[in-house]
Motif scaffolding. Structure first.
Motif, mmCIF file in Angstrom:
data_model
loop_
_atom_site.group_PDB
_atom_site.id
_atom_site.type_symbol
_atom_site.label_atom_id
_atom_site.label_comp_id
_atom_site.label_asym_id
_atom_site.label_seq_id
_atom_site.Cartn_x
_atom_site.Cartn_y
_atom_site.Cartn_z
ATOM 1 N N HIS A 30 4.571 -50.731 0.537
ATOM 2 C CA HIS A 30 3.363 -51.491 0.227
ATOM 3 C C HIS A 30 2.397 -50.652 -0.605
ATOM 4 O O HIS A 30 1.846 -51.120 -1.611
ATOM 5 N N ALA A 31 2.205 -49.395 -0.212
ATOM 6 C CA ALA A 31 1.327 -48.499 -0.967
ATOM 7 C C ALA A 31 1.842 -48.295 -2.392
ATOM 8 O O ALA A 31 1.058 -48.253 -3.347
ATOM 9 N N ASP A 32 3.160 -48.175 -2.544
ATOM 10 C CA ASP A 32 3.733 -48.001 -3.877
ATOM 11 C C ASP A 32 3.458 -49.204 -4.761
ATOM 12 O O ASP A 32 3.155 -49.062 -5.953
ATOM 13 N N ARG A 33 3.566 -50.408 -4.189
ATOM 14 C CA ARG A 33 3.302 -51.610 -4.981
ATOM 15 C C ARG A 33 1.833 -51.701 -5.371
ATOM 16 O O ARG A 33 1.491 -52.126 -6.473
ATOM 17 N N VAL A 34 0.963 -51.305 -4.443
ATOM 18 C CA VAL A 34 -0.467 -51.291 -4.757
ATOM 19 C C VAL A 34 -0.742 -50.332 -5.913
ATOM 20 O O VAL A 34 -1.436 -50.665 -6.884
ATOM 21 N N MET A 35 -0.199 -49.125 -5.839
ATOM 22 C CA MET A 35 -0.442 -48.127 -6.876
ATOM 23 C C MET A 35 0.199 -48.517 -8.202
ATOM 24 O O MET A 35 -0.314 -48.150 -9.272
ATOM 25 N N VAL A 72 0.152 -51.410 -9.507
ATOM 26 C CA VAL A 72 -0.859 -52.233 -10.178
ATOM 27 C C VAL A 72 -2.052 -51.385 -10.601
ATOM 28 O O VAL A 72 -2.535 -51.473 -11.728
ATOM 29 N N ILE A 73 -2.529 -50.533 -9.689
ATOM 30 C CA ILE A 73 -3.752 -49.768 -9.956
ATOM 31 C C ILE A 73 -3.563 -48.786 -11.106
ATOM 32 O O ILE A 73 -4.484 -48.556 -11.904
ATOM 33 N N ARG A 74 -2.387 -48.206 -11.228
ATOM 34 C CA ARG A 74 -2.138 -47.241 -12.310
ATOM 35 C C ARG A 74 -1.689 -47.896 -13.612
ATOM 36 O O ARG A 74 -1.579 -47.223 -14.636
ATOM 37 N N SER A 75 -1.447 -49.186 -13.582
ATOM 38 C CA SER A 75 -0.940 -49.861 -14.780
ATOM 39 C C SER A 75 -2.056 -50.063 -15.800
ATOM 40 O O SER A 75 -3.249 -50.001 -15.461
ATOM 41 N N PRO A 76 -1.707 -50.343 -17.061
ATOM 42 C CA PRO A 76 -2.723 -50.648 -18.081
ATOM 43 C C PRO A 76 -3.506 -51.918 -17.772
ATOM 44 O O PRO A 76 -4.522 -52.185 -18.418
ATOM 45 N N GLU A 77 -3.056 -52.694 -16.793
ATOM 46 C CA GLU A 77 -3.753 -53.920 -16.426
ATOM 47 C C GLU A 77 -4.999 -53.659 -15.575
ATOM 48 O O GLU A 77 -5.741 -54.593 -15.282
ATOM 49 N N THR A 78 -5.223 -52.415 -15.169
ATOM 50 C CA THR A 78 -6.344 -52.085 -14.287
ATOM 51 C C THR A 78 -7.250 -51.046 -14.935
ATOM 52 O O THR A 78 -6.767 -50.055 -15.485
ATOM 53 N N VAL A 79 -8.569 -51.283 -14.880
ATOM 54 C CA VAL A 79 -9.548 -50.282 -15.316
ATOM 55 C C VAL A 79 -10.651 -50.178 -14.276
ATOM 56 O O VAL A 79 -10.907 -51.120 -13.518
ATOM 57 N N VAL A 80 -11.305 -49.021 -14.253
ATOM 58 C CA VAL A 80 -12.423 -48.779 -13.335
ATOM 59 C C VAL A 80 -13.700 -48.696 -14.154
ATOM 60 O O VAL A 80 -13.863 -47.788 -14.970
ATOM 61 N N HIS A 81 -14.602 -49.659 -13.950
ATOM 62 C CA HIS A 81 -15.890 -49.669 -14.632
ATOM 63 C C HIS A 81 -16.939 -48.983 -13.759
ATOM 64 O O HIS A 81 -16.906 -49.091 -12.524
ATOM 65 N N PHE A 82 -17.890 -48.314 -14.405
ATOM 66 C CA PHE A 82 -18.941 -47.586 -13.693
ATOM 67 C C PHE A 82 -20.303 -48.194 -14.001
ATOM 68 O O PHE A 82 -20.634 -48.426 -15.163
ATOM 69 N N VAL A 83 -21.077 -48.430 -12.939
ATOM 70 C CA VAL A 83 -22.433 -48.959 -13.080
ATOM 71 C C VAL A 83 -23.422 -47.826 -12.838
ATOM 72 O O VAL A 83 -23.272 -47.039 -11.891
ATOM 73 N N THR A 84 -24.429 -47.726 -13.683
ATOM 74 C CA THR A 84 -25.468 -46.711 -13.501
ATOM 75 C C THR A 84 -26.788 -47.253 -13.993
ATOM 76 O O THR A 84 -26.859 -48.333 -14.597
ATOM 77 N N THR A 116 -7.316 -52.617 -0.720
ATOM 78 C CA THR A 116 -6.870 -52.677 -2.114
ATOM 79 C C THR A 116 -5.641 -53.563 -2.259
ATOM 80 O O THR A 116 -5.451 -54.210 -3.292
ATOM 81 N N GLY A 117 -4.806 -53.586 -1.209
ATOM 82 C CA GLY A 117 -3.595 -54.397 -1.271
ATOM 83 C C GLY A 117 -3.880 -55.865 -1.474
ATOM 84 O O GLY A 117 -3.145 -56.565 -2.189
ATOM 85 N N LYS A 118 -4.956 -56.371 -0.862
ATOM 86 C CA LYS A 118 -5.272 -57.787 -1.027
ATOM 87 C C LYS A 118 -5.672 -58.096 -2.467
ATOM 88 O O LYS A 118 -5.280 -59.132 -3.019
ATOM 89 N N ALA A 119 -6.434 -57.200 -3.087
ATOM 90 C CA ALA A 119 -6.837 -57.418 -4.480
ATOM 91 C C ALA A 119 -5.642 -57.353 -5.413
ATOM 92 O O ALA A 119 -5.499 -58.175 -6.326
ATOM 93 N N THR A 120 -4.763 -56.379 -5.211
ATOM 94 C CA THR A 120 -3.612 -56.249 -6.108
ATOM 95 C C THR A 120 -2.615 -57.386 -5.895
ATOM 96 O O THR A 120 -1.941 -57.808 -6.841
#
Length: 363
Positions: free
Chosen positions: A214-219, A221-233, A148-152
């Motif tokens: 490093h984990a804090d910086r990753v989180m 980004v992940i918890r910010s409004p700039e990130t969303v999780v889309h679901f495929v079904t 996840t760190g590489k993506a963030t």
């Protein structure tokens, strides 16, 4: 490497029939990290790639990141296996570039060791002895942090012109981002919350120090409004239930739920009244046989019976899909219907899916 270009302009014929949401400019303005997850077999990687193409449309630059080591992106874009290096793999409709990266935990760890400790050579020696595999096996949370760190990092990365570099961090912070958006083809729904919630995963590994920072910086980004999780079904009972469970789990973890991408949606072959009758088994076999006789076909009665069985099966499948679709309204998230491509997903099909996402407001 061949760079796929979009086929001749043209909108999918079924796009308007499949739209379940009102047309808007974009549903995800301000979002820069799109995490895509879904149950195996639903087309998760395909729709992650289609979303990257849709987001790049109109002159944008998008990075598509793969973390499962399957080289699914390379197969979709008909290019050689991706190295641990960002490469352009496609040109989007109306201009724009899609770059792709296959993240390898071992290579990401070498980057990490060089970034924080200047130990790339030592890290390469460790990999020869299998220490990296050992470490990420006994501490799987570390592997997720690296992936996840590489993506963030790509989300935060900015262009660094020489003038900005000379003037310092203040000017650098004003520089444009390298990528307008990043799409992460994430692990399946069953482990998406754990994969993204890296702070919880490393809590037992490090309370302070570079790993924790490093984990804090990753989180961040992940918890910010700039990130969303889309679901495929797809519109079947088990994938829909796993989608709903995954949405609840991601929401409980404090992460931002994005949209629901419903893949392989079939268009009805009959009008609503005809579908309802067929689903109840009321098919006029004799009328079908008369039509076959008039067409001069052999064995009209037998063919009519076989066709009537297929009509009933089609109607009952669509009835079940309608019920599954209604269940997907519960989370209250935007939904996007992607057509079933009977011929399979080739490059032209991938661009069709991207256009359908764009038309429905996903990008």
């Amino acid at each position: 490497m061949r760079e796929p270009r979009p086929p001749s302009p043209g909108r999918p014929a079924a796009a308007h029939k499949l739209r379940w949401v009102s047309a808007r400019d974009r549903d995800w303005d301000g979002v820069r990290l799109h995490v895509v997850t879904g149950k195996g077999g639903t087309g998760k990687t395909t729709l992650a790639a289609a979303l990257a193409l849709a987001l790049a449309s109109g002159g944008k630059k998008v990075l598509l990141v793969e973390v499962e080591g399957r080289q699914g992106i390379a197969q979709l874009f008909d290019c050689p296996p991706l190295p641990y290096e960002e490469r352009r793999v496609a040109v989007a409709a109306r201009g724009g570039d899609v770059h792709a990266l296959a993240v390898d935990a071992e290579a990401a760890l070498l980057d990490y060791l060089e970034m924080f400790y200047g130990l790339r050579r030592a890290g390469q020696a460790l990999t020869r002895f299998g220490v990296v595999d050992f470490a990420t096996t006994i501490a799987p949370g570390m592997r997720d942090v690296l992936l996840t760190g590489k993506a963030t990092e790509a989300v935060r990365r900015r262009v660094r012109p020489e003038r900005a570099a000379r003037r310092g961090a203040r000017d650098e912070a004003r520089a444009p981002f390298v990528y307008d958006a990043v799409v992460l083809d994430a692990p399946p729904t069953g482990r998406i919350a754990r994969f993204l919630n890296v702070n919880a995963e490393v809590a037992g590994l490090a309370k302070v120090g570079p790993v924790r920072n490093h984990a804090d910086r990753v989180m961040e980004v992940i918890r910010s409004p700039e990130t969303v999780v889309h679901f495929v079904t797809i519109l079947e009972e088990m994938p829909v239930q796993e989608c709903l469970d995954g949405i609840a789990e991601v929401h409980k973890a404090g992460l931002n739920v994005g949209g629901i991408m419903v893949n392989m949606v079939r268009s009805p072959l009959l009008d609503p009244a005809g579908l309802a009758e067929a689903a109840d088994g009321a098919v006029d076999v004799e009328a079908i046989a008369r039509g076959l006789r008039a067409a001069g076909l052999d064995r009209p009665e037998q063919v009519a019976r076989e066709l009537s069985g297929e009509v009933v099966e089609h109607a009952r499948r669509l009835r079940a899909e309608t019920a599954a679709r209604e269940r997907l309204t519960a989370p209250g998230r935007p939904r996007y219907a992607l057509p079933h491509l009977g011929e399979g997903v080739d490059l032209a099909g991938l661009y069709r899916l991207a256009e359908a996402l764009r038309e429905q407001g996903a990008a």
